[in-house]
Design a protein around this motif. Sequence first.
Motif, PDB file in Angstrom:
ATOM      1  N   TYR A 272       5.504 -10.239   3.391  1.00 31.52           N
ATOM      2  CA  TYR A 272       4.660 -10.687   2.302  1.00 31.52           C
ATOM      3  C   TYR A 272       3.396  -9.101   2.325  1.00 31.52           C
ATOM      4  CZ  TYR A 272       6.057 -15.317   1.930  1.00 31.52           C
ATOM      5  OH  TYR A 272       6.774 -16.390   1.524  1.00 31.52           O
ATOM      6  N   MET A 273       3.193  -9.019   3.577  1.00 36.15           N
ATOM      7  CA  MET A 273       2.163  -7.713   3.630  1.00 36.15           C
ATOM      8  C   MET A 273       2.572  -6.761   3.182  1.00 36.15           C
ATOM      9  SD  MET A 273      -0.477  -8.820   4.796  1.00 36.15           S
ATOM     10  CE  MET A 273      -1.310 -10.228   5.983  1.00 36.15           C
ATOM     11  N   LEU A 274       3.892  -6.460   3.386  1.00 38.77           N
ATOM     12  CA  LEU A 274       4.698  -5.187   2.724  1.00 38.77           C
ATOM     13  C   LEU A 274       4.714  -5.304   1.115  1.00 38.77           C
ATOM     14  CD1 LEU A 274       6.688  -2.739   3.163  1.00 38.77           C
ATOM     15  CD2 LEU A 274       8.760  -4.170   2.919  1.00 38.77           C
ATOM     16  N   LEU A 275       4.887  -6.299   0.559  1.00 36.73           N
ATOM     17  CA  LEU A 275       4.852  -6.412  -1.009  1.00 36.73           C
ATOM     18  C   LEU A 275       3.373  -6.257  -1.341  1.00 36.73           C
ATOM     19  CD1 LEU A 275       7.574  -9.579  -1.327  1.00 36.73           C
ATOM     20  CD2 LEU A 275       7.813  -7.134  -2.429  1.00 36.73           C
ATOM     21  N   ALA A 276       2.441  -6.770  -0.505  1.00 33.87           N
ATOM     22  CA  ALA A 276       0.846  -6.774  -1.083  1.00 33.87           C
ATOM     23  C   ALA A 276       0.832  -5.211  -1.325  1.00 33.87           C
ATOM     24  CB  ALA A 276       0.110  -7.291  -0.037  1.00 33.87           C
ATOM     25  N   LYS A 277       1.223  -4.433  -0.174  1.00 35.46           N
ATOM     26  CA  LYS A 277       1.245  -2.911  -0.623  1.00 35.46           C
ATOM     27  C   LYS A 277       1.851  -2.100  -1.799  1.00 35.46           C
ATOM     28  CE  LYS A 277       0.480  -1.719   4.295  1.00 35.46           C
ATOM     29  NZ  LYS A 277       1.205  -1.652   5.369  1.00 35.46           N
ATOM     30  N   LYS A 278       3.145  -2.750  -1.890  1.00 34.23           N
ATOM     31  CA  LYS A 278       3.964  -2.014  -2.790  1.00 34.23           C
ATOM     32  C   LYS A 278       3.750  -2.576  -4.133  1.00 34.23           C
ATOM     33  CE  LYS A 278       6.414   0.320   0.137  1.00 34.23           C
ATOM     34  NZ  LYS A 278       6.754   1.687   0.388  1.00 34.23           N
ATOM     35  N   ALA A 279       3.463  -3.864  -4.308  1.00 36.46           N
ATOM     36  CA  ALA A 279       3.334  -4.403  -5.647  1.00 36.46           C
ATOM     37  C   ALA A 279       2.786  -5.617  -5.593  1.00 36.46           C
ATOM     38  CB  ALA A 279       4.981  -4.574  -6.252  1.00 36.46           C
ATOM     39  N   PRO A 280       1.512  -5.621  -5.377  1.00 36.28           N
ATOM     40  CA  PRO A 280       0.778  -6.801  -5.187  1.00 36.28           C
ATOM     41  C   PRO A 280       0.487  -7.689  -6.146  1.00 36.28           C
ATOM     42  CG  PRO A 280      -0.888  -4.756  -5.200  1.00 36.28           C
ATOM     43  CD  PRO A 280       0.493  -4.271  -5.103  1.00 36.28           C
ATOM     44  N   GLY A 394      -6.517  -5.900  -0.853  1.00 35.08           N
ATOM     45  CA  GLY A 394      -6.122  -5.509  -2.287  1.00 35.08           C
ATOM     46  C   GLY A 394      -4.974  -6.481  -2.740  1.00 35.08           C
ATOM     47  N   CYS A 395      -4.986  -7.737  -2.274  1.00 41.31           N
ATOM     48  CA  CYS A 395      -3.971  -8.659  -2.731  1.00 41.31           C
ATOM     49  C   CYS A 395      -4.613 -10.231  -2.544  1.00 41.31           C
ATOM     50  CB  CYS A 395      -2.631  -8.613  -2.081  1.00 41.31           C
ATOM     51  SG  CYS A 395      -1.544  -9.715  -2.813  1.00 41.31           S
ATOM     52  N   PRO A 396      -5.499 -10.665  -3.387  1.00 40.07           N
ATOM     53  CA  PRO A 396      -6.062 -12.157  -3.495  1.00 40.07           C
ATOM     54  C   PRO A 396      -4.966 -13.154  -3.093  1.00 40.07           C
ATOM     55  CG  PRO A 396      -6.640 -10.922  -5.335  1.00 40.07           C
ATOM     56  CD  PRO A 396      -5.588 -10.108  -4.711  1.00 40.07           C
ATOM     57  N   ALA A 397      -3.711 -12.990  -3.378  1.00 39.48           N
ATOM     58  CA  ALA A 397      -2.796 -13.902  -2.932  1.00 39.48           C
ATOM     59  C   ALA A 397      -2.641 -14.406  -1.855  1.00 39.48           C
ATOM     60  CB  ALA A 397      -1.459 -13.726  -3.835  1.00 39.48           C
ATOM     61  N   LEU A 398      -2.939 -13.252  -0.818  1.00 36.72           N
ATOM     62  CA  LEU A 398      -2.707 -13.509   0.372  1.00 36.72           C
ATOM     63  C   LEU A 398      -3.575 -14.516   1.350  1.00 36.72           C
ATOM     64  CD1 LEU A 398      -1.976  -9.839   1.661  1.00 36.72           C
ATOM     65  CD2 LEU A 398      -0.319 -11.709   1.395  1.00 36.72           C
ATOM     66  N   ALA A 399      -4.507 -15.118   0.661  1.00 39.41           N
ATOM     67  CA  ALA A 399      -5.529 -15.870   1.177  1.00 39.41           C
ATOM     68  C   ALA A 399      -5.194 -16.969   1.884  1.00 39.41           C
ATOM     69  CB  ALA A 399      -6.731 -16.422   0.217  1.00 39.41           C
ATOM     70  N   GLY A 400      -4.177 -17.706   1.480  1.00 38.34           N
ATOM     71  CA  GLY A 400      -3.727 -18.812   1.861  1.00 38.34           C
ATOM     72  C   GLY A 400      -2.684 -18.410   3.202  1.00 38.34           C
ATOM     73  N   LEU A 401      -2.108 -17.543   3.325  1.00 35.59           N
ATOM     74  CA  LEU A 401      -1.395 -16.865   4.286  1.00 35.59           C
ATOM     75  C   LEU A 401      -2.336 -16.758   5.604  1.00 35.59           C
ATOM     76  CD1 LEU A 401       1.430 -16.062   5.207  1.00 35.59           C
ATOM     77  CD2 LEU A 401       0.889 -13.874   4.512  1.00 35.59           C
ATOM     78  N   LEU A 402      -3.246 -16.166   5.402  1.00 42.15           N
ATOM     79  CA  LEU A 402      -4.437 -15.635   6.206  1.00 42.15           C
ATOM     80  C   LEU A 402      -5.112 -17.088   6.834  1.00 42.15           C
ATOM     81  CD1 LEU A 402      -6.141 -12.811   4.509  1.00 42.15           C
ATOM     82  CD2 LEU A 402      -4.408 -12.628   6.002  1.00 42.15           C
ATOM     83  N   PHE A 403      -5.295 -17.850   6.104  1.00 44.11           N
ATOM     84  CA  PHE A 403      -5.797 -19.091   6.395  1.00 44.11           C
ATOM     85  C   PHE A 403      -4.758 -19.864   7.339  1.00 44.11           C
ATOM     86  CE2 PHE A 403      -6.995 -23.841   4.980  1.00 44.11           C
ATOM     87  CZ  PHE A 403      -7.879 -24.001   5.962  1.00 44.11           C
ATOM     88  N   ARG A 404      -3.446 -19.960   6.894  1.00 46.48           N
ATOM     89  CA  ARG A 404      -2.427 -20.530   7.876  1.00 46.48           C
ATOM     90  C   ARG A 404      -2.370 -19.606   9.189  1.00 46.48           C
ATOM     91  NH1 ARG A 404       3.867 -19.621   5.921  1.00 46.48           N
ATOM     92  NH2 ARG A 404       3.607 -17.804   7.223  1.00 46.48           N
ATOM     93  N   THR A 405      -2.439 -18.423   9.244  1.00 45.50           N
ATOM     94  CA  THR A 405      -2.341 -17.757  10.662  1.00 45.50           C
ATOM     95  C   THR A 405      -3.679 -18.041  11.377  1.00 45.50           C
ATOM     96  OG1 THR A 405      -1.341 -16.096   9.335  1.00 45.50           O
ATOM     97  CG2 THR A 405      -2.132 -15.363  11.382  1.00 45.50           C
ATOM     98  N   GLN A 406      -4.644 -18.297  10.806  1.00 45.89           N
ATOM     99  CA  GLN A 406      -5.752 -18.685  11.628  1.00 45.89           C
ATOM    100  C   GLN A 406      -5.864 -19.810  12.161  1.00 45.89           C
ATOM    101  OE1 GLN A 406      -8.630 -16.398  12.021  1.00 45.89           O
ATOM    102  NE2 GLN A 406      -8.803 -17.977  13.686  1.00 45.89           N
TER     103      GLN A 406
END
Length: 548
Positions: A272-280, A394-406
């Motif tokens: 997901y992090m890779l995609l956030a860089k390549k094509a957010p 640079g990718c607001p869609a990642l918020a849930g993933l960051l929350f899950r990780t925490q």
Amino acid sequence: MKSTVSLTVKPEQEKDQALIEKLIKSTLKKEKPEFFSAYMAAKSRKTVFIKKSIDARHGQVKLHLRYDVYADEEPPAPQEELPVWKKADGKKKVIIVGSGPAGLFAALKLLESGIKPIIIERGRNTAQRRKDIALISTRDSVNAESNYCFGEGGAGTFSDGKLYTRSNKRGDIGSILRIFNAFGADPRILTDAHPHIGTDRLPKIINAMRDKIIELGGEVRFGCKCTDFLIENGRVKGVVCTYVVHEALEGPLMIQADAVILATGHSASDIYMLLAKKAPQCLEAKTFAMGVRLEHPRQVIDRLQYHQMAGDPGKNLGAAEYRVTTQVEERGVYSFCMCPGGFVVPSASGPGQIVVNGMSAAARNSKWSNAAIVVETRPEDIPDIYKEHAEKLGCPALAGLLFRTQIEEDAFKNGKGQAAPAQLLTDFLANKKSPQNSLPASSYTPGIVSSNLNDWMPDFIAKKLAQGIKQIDKSMKGFIDPAALLIAPETRTSTPVRIVRDKETMECRGLKGLYPAGEGSGYSGGIVSSAMDGVNVAEAIVMSLQGV
Ligand SMILES: Cc1cc2nc3c(=O)[nH]c(=O)nc-3n(C[C@H](O)[C@H](O)[C@H](O)COP(=O)(O)OP(=O)(O)OC[C@H]3O[C@@H](n4cnc5c(N)ncnc54)[C@H](O)[C@@H]3O)c2cc1C
């Protein structure tokens, strides 16, 4: 001629063949008199058992059985219903990143057209993976490339292998079950309403699929991790890989192909992090669910569901299942991945985190029954701090993933190694820590550490869980049992991020030639629907490569 008959019988009547035949005839006579006359006059009569479901509602246990009945007509032979796989000629190649159900079934689908699949799998084969998994319990050591989520067969290999899905609109679910059966799964998966394979049987089935793919000219590379995409003019032409053998890294290696299927599952945060860089723009936040594993002594659930028939060997009912759901303040609170007679397992995919999940063996005969009890978590429920962090990336869609990780990292801080934070359900509802010596024996082998989950789980999850469980107990009296144990956290029921794809071509938004598939794409959840999704994506690629 063919007709279908449904019967309802008592559990002890199921094996009484004479009675079943009598009931089939009397039901046909009453409900389908014309067919009945033809059937009685027919030279050949055949009956094929189609489906069985257990109905434990209203304080009584009944079996619903369904049969196809043939008069002067042959039922289809099972092998006639299997696809025909061809030897790949190598003229067209498709890289499949991930050997989970989506990846394996996509590979088999491509082989129906003789297209060569090249499977890239970061994890190890099932035999080696089994050893890595054992180390999680014995040494608290989580190999970030080979664990319950990563390795041959994906997250489904060391699982319950429940094969039911409610997403029947995506395709012929029966075709997935027939393929599992052809590679060694018990034929009962074709007739049980809630089929399951069992963790003790799955690895062999997955190995047989892999062997078939290789025999037909496909490639399977284990310990090979995709770290980047080869992109030319906005089109993905291949992947960059690294061989990951424990800590020793080799590579990188470039592999080119006509298309790339991305079937990496929902634990591959790095993808997901890779995609956030390549094509957010291809990532979109979606609703997911988080909560806990709830473990009861198996007898408790059997008694709640089977009543006086619980424990009666003559009834042959197996460990009881349940599915519960309720609403709390406009959010669903529900059970997920229920494992009757199963085990709670440590399914973190890296060090420094705790994640729990559930599985069971084919016999479903452990002393416990567990299920995830989770709270629907919508993008708007994610605390602002994660939204801000995702914006910065640079990718607001990642918020849930960051929350899950925490949450997974917080669980690690509140556990001990892979020993997970746990609490008696009654204490959780009373908001008090359970004395360590009051925690019951559990199936979770790394061990459990007493923790008041209310202290560190996000408030909106803990409060809704508590309220939801109280509501569930009203309809399933006794669900709040003094021996019921919560083990936390259950965070990986589905992905918080969707990799958006085009409806027609199934290509990733903004990255042509890349085809997201399976659970990690956000378009499926569970073994069967992910396998089906892999098939559908492979079909779209075949059409595109054949210029249809
Ligand atoms: C313990 C457990 C029990 C479960 N029980 C059930 C059940 O009973 N029934 C059910 O329907 N579902 C169950 N599930 C969920 C089910 O396993 C998943 O829904 C399903 O496996 C998803 O399939 P998939 O192919 O999309 O992805 P996955 O199975 O997650 O496979 C993805 C694969 O991609 C690989 N990968 C990831 N990143 C990379 C990379 N960068 N390079 C190369 N390879 C990569 C991973 O190693 C993995 O093997 C369970 C899951 C777990 C963990």
